[in-house]
Design a protein around this motif. Sequence first.
Motif, PDB file in Angstrom:
ATOM      1  N   GLU A   1     -83.714 -10.145  51.115  1.00  0.00           N
ATOM      2  CA  GLU A   1     -82.689  -9.097  51.109  1.00  0.00           C
ATOM      3  C   GLU A   1     -81.553  -9.405  52.084  1.00  0.00           C
ATOM      4  N   GLU A   2     -81.866 -10.121  53.157  1.00  0.00           N
ATOM      5  CA  GLU A   2     -80.856 -10.435  54.172  1.00  0.00           C
ATOM      6  C   GLU A   2     -79.996 -11.639  53.803  1.00  0.00           C
ATOM      7  N   GLU A   3     -80.416 -12.422  52.798  1.00  0.00           N
ATOM      8  CA  GLU A   3     -79.662 -13.618  52.411  1.00  0.00           C
ATOM      9  C   GLU A   3     -78.379 -13.211  51.691  1.00  0.00           C
ATOM     10  N   GLU A   4     -77.230 -13.540  52.292  1.00  0.00           N
ATOM     11  CA  GLU A   4     -75.940 -13.051  51.786  1.00  0.00           C
ATOM     12  C   GLU A   4     -75.625 -13.530  50.373  1.00  0.00           C
ATOM     13  N   ASN A   5     -76.012 -14.731  50.037  1.00  0.00           N
ATOM     14  CA  ASN A   5     -75.621 -15.331  48.760  1.00  0.00           C
ATOM     15  C   ASN A   5     -76.636 -15.071  47.645  1.00  0.00           C
ATOM     16  N   LEU A   6     -77.581 -14.149  47.911  1.00  0.00           N
ATOM     17  CA  LEU A   6     -78.694 -13.920  46.983  1.00  0.00           C
ATOM     18  C   LEU A   6     -78.744 -12.464  46.543  1.00  0.00           C
ATOM     19  N   THR A   7     -78.847 -12.262  45.236  1.00  0.00           N
ATOM     20  CA  THR A   7     -78.961 -10.914  44.660  1.00  0.00           C
ATOM     21  C   THR A   7     -80.353 -10.743  44.064  1.00  0.00           C
ATOM     22  N   LEU A   8     -81.025  -9.648  44.415  1.00  0.00           N
ATOM     23  CA  LEU A   8     -82.355  -9.354  43.879  1.00  0.00           C
ATOM     24  C   LEU A   8     -82.257  -8.271  42.824  1.00  0.00           C
ATOM     25  N   ARG A   9     -82.932  -8.482  41.702  1.00  0.00           N
ATOM     26  CA  ARG A   9     -82.974  -7.471  40.645  1.00  0.00           C
ATOM     27  C   ARG A   9     -84.383  -7.416  40.063  1.00  0.00           C
ATOM     28  N   GLN A  10     -84.815  -6.208  39.746  1.00  0.00           N
ATOM     29  CA  GLN A  10     -86.090  -6.043  39.055  1.00  0.00           C
ATOM     30  C   GLN A  10     -85.822  -5.982  37.558  1.00  0.00           C
ATOM     31  N   GLY A  11     -86.539  -6.777  36.797  1.00  0.00           N
ATOM     32  CA  GLY A  11     -86.336  -6.770  35.360  1.00  0.00           C
ATOM     33  C   GLY A  11     -87.185  -7.818  34.660  1.00  0.00           C
ATOM     34  N   MET A  12     -87.527  -7.556  33.427  1.00  0.00           N
ATOM     35  CA  MET A  12     -88.305  -8.486  32.595  1.00  0.00           C
ATOM     36  C   MET A  12     -87.340  -9.336  31.772  1.00  0.00           C
ATOM     37  N   VAL A  13     -87.380 -10.656  31.989  1.00  0.00           N
ATOM     38  CA  VAL A  13     -86.544 -11.555  31.196  1.00  0.00           C
ATOM     39  C   VAL A  13     -87.200 -11.733  29.831  1.00  0.00           C
ATOM     40  N   LYS A  14     -86.444 -11.381  28.785  1.00  0.00           N
ATOM     41  CA  LYS A  14     -86.980 -11.444  27.423  1.00  0.00           C
ATOM     42  C   LYS A  14     -86.703 -12.794  26.778  1.00  0.00           C
ATOM     43  N   ARG A  15     -85.504 -13.364  27.088  1.00  0.00           N
ATOM     44  CA  ARG A  15     -85.184 -14.654  26.482  1.00  0.00           C
ATOM     45  C   ARG A  15     -84.136 -15.385  27.309  1.00  0.00           C
TER      46      ARG A  15
END
Length: 631
Positions: A115-129
């Motif tokens: 969460e503290e890494e400036e260049n990184l975005t976290l998202r919750q989600g199921m990748v379907k394809r």
Amino acid sequence: MSTFEAGRYDVIVIGAGHAGVEAALASARRGASTLMLTLNLDMVAFMPCNPSIGGPAKGIVVREIDALGGEMAKTIDQTYIQMRLLNTRKGPAVRALRAQADKHLYIQRMKEVLEEEENLTLRQGMVKRLIVEDGVCKGVETETKAAYYADNVIVTTGTFMRSKVLIGDLAYESGPNNQRSSTDLSDQIQELGIEMVRFKTGTPMRVHGRTIDYSKTEEQPGDEVPRAFSYETTEFIMDQIPCWLTYTNEFTHTIINDNLSSSAMYSGMVEGTGPRYCPSVEDKIVRFNDKPRHQVFLEPEGRNTDEVYVQGLSTSLPEDVQNQMMRTVPGLEKAEIMRAGYAIEYDSVIPTQLWPTLETKKIEGLFTAGQINGTSGYEEAAAQGIMAGINAASKVLGKDPVILDRSQAYIGVLIDDLVTKGTDEPYRLLTSRAEYRLVLRHDNADLRLTEIGHDIGLIPDERYERFQEKKRLIAEEIERLEGIIIKPSEAVQAAVEAAGGSQLKEAARASDLLKRPEMGYQAVADLTEGGKELPEDVKEQVEIQVKYAGYIQKSNQQIERMRKMETKKIPENIDYDDIHGLASEAREKLKEVRPLSVGQASRISGVNPADVSILLVYIEQGKIAKVADES
């Protein structure tokens, strides 16, 4: 519901297990805008099986990850409940750290870092394809129709691909710890022409710690000496929690044998191949039926939980049989199961379809890392993760790829084994897999890899300067000891005898005295003048480098011969059908793996020395250049 564009990034990482977190952090820290998508943000870097990090070979990998600028070592140093250095009575080539983790605190700390890494975005989600156009991966689409675009995508889905949990005759779709299984993505990857196999792993029951009778077990304490995985750690956790050892017996084995037909492993329900080096208890009883007992370690899962992991009883037997079996084990007669053991099957990519960068050969811009590549273990996953993250970022930033060879790191051994030889079972790193293990030690990971970590921007300047100072002190002290002559005075003879050695017959260099097996660095340094107090890690390096100098020199000579083979590159456009004299199996394997060098070709299963000689002659006669000109 129609698809909508949710964002554009340089790199997308699918999954937030041990491979995913290292991949995402490496990519982001190198300057690539990075998105991490995961099924559950509360399960970042989760340990679905053994709550520990390290062990033989694996512990060395954790230090290598740290030397490259990764995160696993620092996080376990901040969250362990017990730390031990293994194989201390053996040579330095097989020593390794192992830590029991507070698995919940480990997740919390790793999530904070992400969460503290400036260049990184976290998202919750199921990748379907995956979004693939003309053989190039352009991004991903989630089940909520969010489309994320990127130049490179790294799949680190672990054991979640079409995963199925099995307990007795019960089978249901699920990932570890009752998380969701990923089916659509697995199906699509196969539709894209990437071959997959079915593997299996498993886990034992967890029991309530207050229902264990520890008086019937043997205490396994941590080391009193402060230890750490990371070269940056300066504060140590000394309030450690013990583990406990007990054993199975003939009654345990009888219950297992009587119920083998109800085990998912032996009833025919399991399709996948299980790990040879981490077998279920059913497997152990069948394969090693001459053994009267097997070890069972009771490992706490954290400081703020009563759950205890029963290492050694990994099983897919029905829950009632698990209860019967467990209660024959001394100390567990009244133990209460909190979570039943289970087997889990999942899809895995055949890793010979990958380049050494971990990019897939069929789909440009698509990388895979971790257990999806057929490995077992958090450490092997994290090692692949950091290399995939480094190389995905390299590709975006227009920089050269980073490929570690077998003489540089266990990470190099791991990836080379996977992409060159493949694996027909979940792959586990062992010290015996490394032909240059004398130079791939626990103690020198920083000396081998910090330079690379700094060059690619993952090791900051301040840490690099400390590393340079350490190298300087080591070199200076070795030079000092080589220049000092120690005469056989009474004090010297007494010191040698006290160490258990035979008296000196004549004057000797201090470095030669240190080569004696009974003489440690400090004992020799005390007999010299002009020395200065050195850090413990510098003393350790001086002693190892001097004491094993002859063996290290022989290893380096072997490495030099190997590197000459590695420098003989094989162009991608080579036509193996044009090389007369190759055995048909060799030709088939060479076309499948498409090795980048003659050295890599020599390690492919089915390619024998005669085939390598023919390939060398073909290259040296310039026929490749001729073929390239004609094309």
